[in-house]
Scaffold this motif. Structure first.
Motif, PDB file in Angstrom:
ATOM      1  N   MET A  24       0.847  -1.175   0.000  1.00 52.83           N
ATOM      2  CA  MET A  24       0.000   0.000   0.000  1.00 52.83           C
ATOM      3  C   MET A  24       0.886   1.230   0.000  1.00 52.83           C
ATOM      4  N   LYS A  25       0.455   2.225  -0.763  1.00 47.94           N
ATOM      5  CA  LYS A  25       1.222   3.463  -0.875  1.00 47.94           C
ATOM      6  C   LYS A  25       0.292   4.660  -0.717  1.00 47.94           C
ATOM      7  N   LEU A  26       0.869   5.756  -0.257  1.00 45.50           N
ATOM      8  CA  LEU A  26       0.170   7.037  -0.194  1.00 45.50           C
ATOM      9  C   LEU A  26       0.853   7.955  -1.187  1.00 45.50           C
ATOM     10  N   LEU A  27       0.093   8.418  -2.176  1.00 45.31           N
ATOM     11  CA  LEU A  27       0.605   9.367  -3.149  1.00 45.31           C
ATOM     12  C   LEU A  27       0.167  10.754  -2.722  1.00 45.31           C
ATOM     13  N   ILE A  28       1.122  11.656  -2.614  1.00 38.99           N
ATOM     14  CA  ILE A  28       0.834  13.057  -2.329  1.00 38.99           C
ATOM     15  C   ILE A  28       1.315  13.834  -3.541  1.00 38.99           C
ATOM     16  N   ALA A  29       0.379  14.497  -4.210  1.00 37.11           N
ATOM     17  CA  ALA A  29       0.717  15.235  -5.425  1.00 37.11           C
ATOM     18  C   ALA A  29       0.353  16.696  -5.246  1.00 37.11           C
ATOM     19  N   TYR A  30       1.263  17.559  -5.625  1.00 36.39           N
ATOM     20  CA  TYR A  30       1.001  18.998  -5.677  1.00 36.39           C
ATOM     21  C   TYR A  30       0.904  19.369  -7.145  1.00 36.39           C
ATOM     22  N   ILE A  37      -3.808  10.328  -2.224  1.00 34.28           N
ATOM     23  CA  ILE A  37      -4.469   9.152  -2.776  1.00 34.28           C
ATOM     24  C   ILE A  37      -3.795   7.914  -2.199  1.00 34.28           C
ATOM     25  N   ALA A  38      -4.557   7.120  -1.455  1.00 38.20           N
ATOM     26  CA  ALA A  38      -4.050   5.852  -0.937  1.00 38.20           C
ATOM     27  C   ALA A  38      -4.428   4.767  -1.936  1.00 38.20           C
ATOM     28  N   VAL A  39      -3.431   4.005  -2.386  1.00 36.63           N
ATOM     29  CA  VAL A  39      -3.679   2.959  -3.383  1.00 36.63           C
ATOM     30  C   VAL A  39      -2.953   1.681  -2.991  1.00 36.63           C
ATOM     31  N   ASN A  40      -3.499   0.573  -3.468  1.00 35.75           N
ATOM     32  CA  ASN A  40      -2.793  -0.697  -3.343  1.00 35.75           C
ATOM     33  C   ASN A  40      -1.648  -0.690  -4.348  1.00 35.75           C
ATOM     34  N   ASP A  41      -0.652  -1.524  -4.103  1.00 37.81           N
ATOM     35  CA  ASP A  41       0.581  -1.503  -4.894  1.00 37.81           C
ATOM     36  C   ASP A  41       0.350  -1.622  -6.400  1.00 37.81           C
ATOM     37  N   PHE A  86       4.883  12.660  -4.462  1.00 36.31           N
ATOM     38  CA  PHE A  86       5.641  11.948  -3.443  1.00 36.31           C
ATOM     39  C   PHE A  86       4.942  10.617  -3.186  1.00 36.31           C
ATOM     40  N   ILE A  87       5.708   9.545  -3.092  1.00 34.63           N
ATOM     41  CA  ILE A  87       5.144   8.224  -2.846  1.00 34.63           C
ATOM     42  C   ILE A  87       5.692   7.714  -1.515  1.00 34.63           C
ATOM     43  N   ILE A  88       4.769   7.431  -0.601  1.00 30.37           N
ATOM     44  CA  ILE A  88       5.135   7.027   0.755  1.00 30.37           C
ATOM     45  C   ILE A  88       4.543   5.652   1.040  1.00 30.37           C
ATOM     46  N   HIS A  89       5.336   4.785   1.661  1.00 24.06           N
ATOM     47  CA  HIS A  89       4.843   3.471   2.044  1.00 24.06           C
ATOM     48  C   HIS A  89       3.814   3.629   3.172  1.00 24.06           C
ATOM     49  N   LEU A  90       2.674   2.970   3.016  1.00 25.67           N
ATOM     50  CA  LEU A  90       1.637   2.967   4.058  1.00 25.67           C
ATOM     51  C   LEU A  90       1.784   1.699   4.877  1.00 25.67           C
ATOM     52  N   GLU A  91       2.028   1.848   6.133  1.00 24.47           N
ATOM     53  CA  GLU A  91       2.179   0.683   6.996  1.00 24.47           C
ATOM     54  C   GLU A  91       0.849  -0.014   7.232  1.00 24.47           C
ATOM     55  N   GLU A  92      -0.207   0.759   7.414  1.00 21.81           N
ATOM     56  CA  GLU A  92      -1.517   0.177   7.709  1.00 21.81           C
ATOM     57  C   GLU A  92      -2.618   1.119   7.273  1.00 21.81           C
ATOM     58  N   CYS A  93      -3.763   0.556   6.953  1.00 24.75           N
ATOM     59  CA  CYS A  93      -4.967   1.320   6.640  1.00 24.75           C
ATOM     60  C   CYS A  93      -6.140   0.611   7.308  1.00 24.75           C
ATOM     61  N   ILE A  94      -6.980   1.364   7.963  1.00 25.28           N
ATOM     62  CA  ILE A  94      -8.135   0.795   8.650  1.00 25.28           C
ATOM     63  C   ILE A  94      -9.373   1.568   8.236  1.00 25.28           C
ATOM     64  N   ARG A 142     -15.600   2.402   9.371  1.00 29.57           N
ATOM     65  CA  ARG A 142     -16.974   1.874   9.338  1.00 29.57           C
ATOM     66  C   ARG A 142     -17.042   0.369   9.547  1.00 29.57           C
ATOM     67  N   THR A 143     -16.141  -0.387   8.883  1.00 29.72           N
ATOM     68  CA  THR A 143     -16.223  -1.845   8.915  1.00 29.72           C
ATOM     69  C   THR A 143     -15.142  -2.513   9.758  1.00 29.72           C
ATOM     70  N   GLY A 144     -14.089  -1.787  10.058  1.00 25.31           N
ATOM     71  CA  GLY A 144     -12.963  -2.388  10.782  1.00 25.31           C
ATOM     72  C   GLY A 144     -12.003  -3.130   9.876  1.00 25.31           C
ATOM     73  N   GLN A 145     -12.246  -3.114   8.547  1.00 22.50           N
ATOM     74  CA  GLN A 145     -11.338  -3.781   7.618  1.00 22.50           C
ATOM     75  C   GLN A 145      -9.955  -3.174   7.728  1.00 22.50           C
ATOM     76  N   LYS A 146      -8.944  -4.023   7.495  1.00 20.81           N
ATOM     77  CA  LYS A 146      -7.559  -3.563   7.558  1.00 20.81           C
ATOM     78  C   LYS A 146      -6.822  -3.928   6.286  1.00 20.81           C
ATOM     79  N   GLY A 147      -5.744  -3.189   6.027  1.00 19.40           N
ATOM     80  CA  GLY A 147      -4.868  -3.492   4.914  1.00 19.40           C
ATOM     81  C   GLY A 147      -5.467  -3.131   3.559  1.00 19.40           C
ATOM     82  N   PRO A 148      -5.081  -3.869   2.514  1.00 15.77           N
ATOM     83  CA  PRO A 148      -5.521  -3.557   1.142  1.00 15.77           C
ATOM     84  C   PRO A 148      -7.039  -3.528   0.971  1.00 15.77           C
TER      85      PRO A 148
END
Length: 113
Positions: A1-7, A63-67, A92-100, A103-109
């Protein structure tokens, strides 16, 4: 999972959203931003007072996206936002350690969607 930050330039936002949508990337956060870089701003005269404007208007996309969507997202943003002029922006592309998903409690991708 990655976090893209674009200006990007504000006028490019709609085109970027359209390009991302074509690749099934629709979840994002958009924030108005001020910044300075290689453009160095400009000089302005307002009511007889001269001043430098060195913080220019930008739009920040997060934008948080799967790999498997990283390359598609980067290509979409650069295709839509590139004019070839100074000030087109940065990604900028940053590694996302976790996403939760709250509403549902789902984790990860699965939480990114």
């Amino acid at each position: 999972m990655k976090l893209l930050i674009a200006y990007i330039q504000p006028h490019a936002l709609e085109a970027v959203k359209e390009e991302l949508s074509k690749r099934d990337i629709a979840k994002m956060s958009v924030t108005n931003s001020l910044g300075c870089g290689a453009q160095m701003g400009y000089h302005e005269n307002y009511r007889g007072v001269e001043f430098d404007v060195n913080l220019l208007k930008k739009v920040r996309l997060e934008i948080a996206v799967n790999d498997e969507f990283v390359e598609a997202a980067v290509e979409s943003i650069t295709k839509a936002a590139r004019t070839g002029e100074i000030g087109d922006g940065k990604i900028f592309i940053i590694h996302l350690e976790e996403c939760i998903r709250i509403r549902t409690g789902q984790k990860g991708p699965e939480a990114i969607g």
